[in-house]
Motif scaffolding. Structure first.
Motif, PDB file in Angstrom:
ATOM      1  N   THR A  75      12.583  -0.865 -21.391  1.00  0.00           N
ATOM      2  CA  THR A  75      13.025  -1.202 -20.294  1.00  0.00           C
ATOM      3  C   THR A  75      14.551  -1.905 -20.323  1.00  0.00           C
ATOM      4  O   THR A  75      14.784  -2.319 -21.484  1.00  0.00           O
ATOM      5  CB  THR A  75      11.778  -2.411 -19.634  1.00  0.00           C
ATOM      6  N   ASN A  76      15.134  -2.030 -19.137  1.00  0.00           N
ATOM      7  CA  ASN A  76      16.208  -2.654 -18.938  1.00  0.00           C
ATOM      8  C   ASN A  76      16.480  -3.272 -17.746  1.00  0.00           C
ATOM      9  O   ASN A  76      16.189  -2.760 -16.646  1.00  0.00           O
ATOM     10  CB  ASN A  76      17.433  -1.748 -19.166  1.00  0.00           C
ATOM     11  N   TYR A  77      16.928  -4.617 -17.789  1.00  0.00           N
ATOM     12  CA  TYR A  77      16.982  -5.383 -16.558  1.00  0.00           C
ATOM     13  C   TYR A  77      18.298  -6.080 -16.306  1.00  0.00           C
ATOM     14  O   TYR A  77      18.879  -6.286 -17.196  1.00  0.00           O
ATOM     15  CB  TYR A  77      15.942  -6.610 -16.700  1.00  0.00           C
ATOM     16  N   ALA A  78      18.638  -6.147 -15.191  1.00  0.00           N
ATOM     17  CA  ALA A  78      19.803  -7.001 -14.647  1.00  0.00           C
ATOM     18  C   ALA A  78      19.723  -8.483 -15.121  1.00  0.00           C
ATOM     19  O   ALA A  78      18.571  -9.024 -15.044  1.00  0.00           O
ATOM     20  CB  ALA A  78      20.038  -6.972 -13.537  1.00  0.00           C
ATOM     21  N   ASP A  79      20.750  -9.202 -15.636  1.00  0.00           N
ATOM     22  CA  ASP A  79      20.542 -10.617 -16.112  1.00  0.00           C
ATOM     23  C   ASP A  79      19.922 -11.280 -14.800  1.00  0.00           C
ATOM     24  O   ASP A  79      19.115 -12.275 -14.983  1.00  0.00           O
ATOM     25  CB  ASP A  79      21.822 -10.961 -16.513  1.00  0.00           C
ATOM     26  N   SER A  80      20.499 -11.023 -13.598  1.00  0.00           N
ATOM     27  CA  SER A  80      19.993 -11.872 -12.418  1.00  0.00           C
ATOM     28  C   SER A  80      18.427 -11.671 -12.342  1.00  0.00           C
ATOM     29  O   SER A  80      17.940 -12.480 -11.262  1.00  0.00           O
ATOM     30  CB  SER A  80      20.797 -11.476 -11.112  1.00  0.00           C
ATOM     31  N   VAL A  81      17.770 -10.612 -12.527  1.00  0.00           N
ATOM     32  CA  VAL A  81      16.356 -10.613 -12.341  1.00  0.00           C
ATOM     33  C   VAL A  81      15.319 -10.862 -13.568  1.00  0.00           C
ATOM     34  O   VAL A  81      14.151 -10.845 -13.392  1.00  0.00           O
ATOM     35  CB  VAL A  81      15.998  -9.217 -11.670  1.00  0.00           C
ATOM     36  N   LYS A  82      15.993 -11.096 -14.881  1.00  0.00           N
ATOM     37  CA  LYS A  82      15.312 -11.088 -16.082  1.00  0.00           C
ATOM     38  C   LYS A  82      14.142 -12.308 -15.897  1.00  0.00           C
ATOM     39  O   LYS A  82      14.643 -13.441 -15.499  1.00  0.00           O
ATOM     40  CB  LYS A  82      16.202 -11.203 -17.324  1.00  0.00           C
ATOM     41  N   GLY A  83      13.000 -12.043 -16.090  1.00  0.00           N
ATOM     42  CA  GLY A  83      12.179 -13.045 -15.932  1.00  0.00           C
ATOM     43  C   GLY A  83      11.490 -13.179 -14.667  1.00  0.00           C
ATOM     44  O   GLY A  83      10.444 -14.020 -14.441  1.00  0.00           O
ATOM     45  N   ARG A  84      11.881 -12.720 -13.557  1.00  0.00           N
ATOM     46  CA  ARG A  84      11.147 -12.890 -12.462  1.00  0.00           C
ATOM     47  C   ARG A  84      10.793 -11.307 -11.935  1.00  0.00           C
ATOM     48  O   ARG A  84       9.766 -11.425 -11.263  1.00  0.00           O
ATOM     49  CB  ARG A  84      12.354 -13.185 -11.347  1.00  0.00           C
ATOM     50  N   PHE A  85      11.488 -10.264 -12.383  1.00  0.00           N
ATOM     51  CA  PHE A  85      10.801  -8.917 -11.921  1.00  0.00           C
ATOM     52  C   PHE A  85      10.536  -8.002 -13.046  1.00  0.00           C
ATOM     53  O   PHE A  85      10.730  -8.375 -14.225  1.00  0.00           O
ATOM     54  CB  PHE A  85      12.217  -8.022 -11.309  1.00  0.00           C
TER      55      PHE A  85
END
Length: 117
Positions: free
Chosen positions: A57-67
């Motif tokens: 997986t790869n997440y945008a920093d702005s959504v890490k831990g929430r999405f």
């Protein structure tokens, strides 16, 4: 012909949750990577999260831990669990399905997510 269809958008209060789902149909298409992107009014489309067939997986920093992004048991399906939503998450969310090297790439029509009290 490959069709990508999203579902699950809507209106939610700040701090709430939504779950987006996506399915890419096509007899001979197998997505190596599936993901979610979003575009807010007046802004460029941006990455939210992607996931490979191997589960990376790869997440945008702005959504890490929430999405949380996950692939379904059914071929070419993906979901996005969105928790602790903020007003700045308001955007049209697009599902993306593609092969390695983007040789084949397909987009959904988008689903609106609005976070507001």
């Amino acid at each position: 012909q490959v069709q990508v269809v999203e579902s699950g958008g809507g209106l939610v209060q700040p701090g709430g949750s939504l779950r987006l789902s996506c399915a890419a149909s096509g007899s001979f298409f197998s997505a190596d990577v599936m993901g979610w992107y979003r575009q807010a009014p007046g802004k460029e489309r941006e990455l939210v999260a992607t996931i490979t067939t191997g589960g990376r997986t790869n997440y945008a920093d702005s959504v890490k831990g929430r999405f949380t992004i996950s692939r379904g048991i059914t071929k070419n399906t993906v979901s996005l669990q969105m928790d602790s939503l903020k007003p700045e998450d308001t955007a049209v969310y697009y599902c993306n399905a593609r092969t390695v090297g983007r040789i084949f790439e397909y987009w959904g029509q988008g689903t609106q997510v609005t976070v507001s009290s």
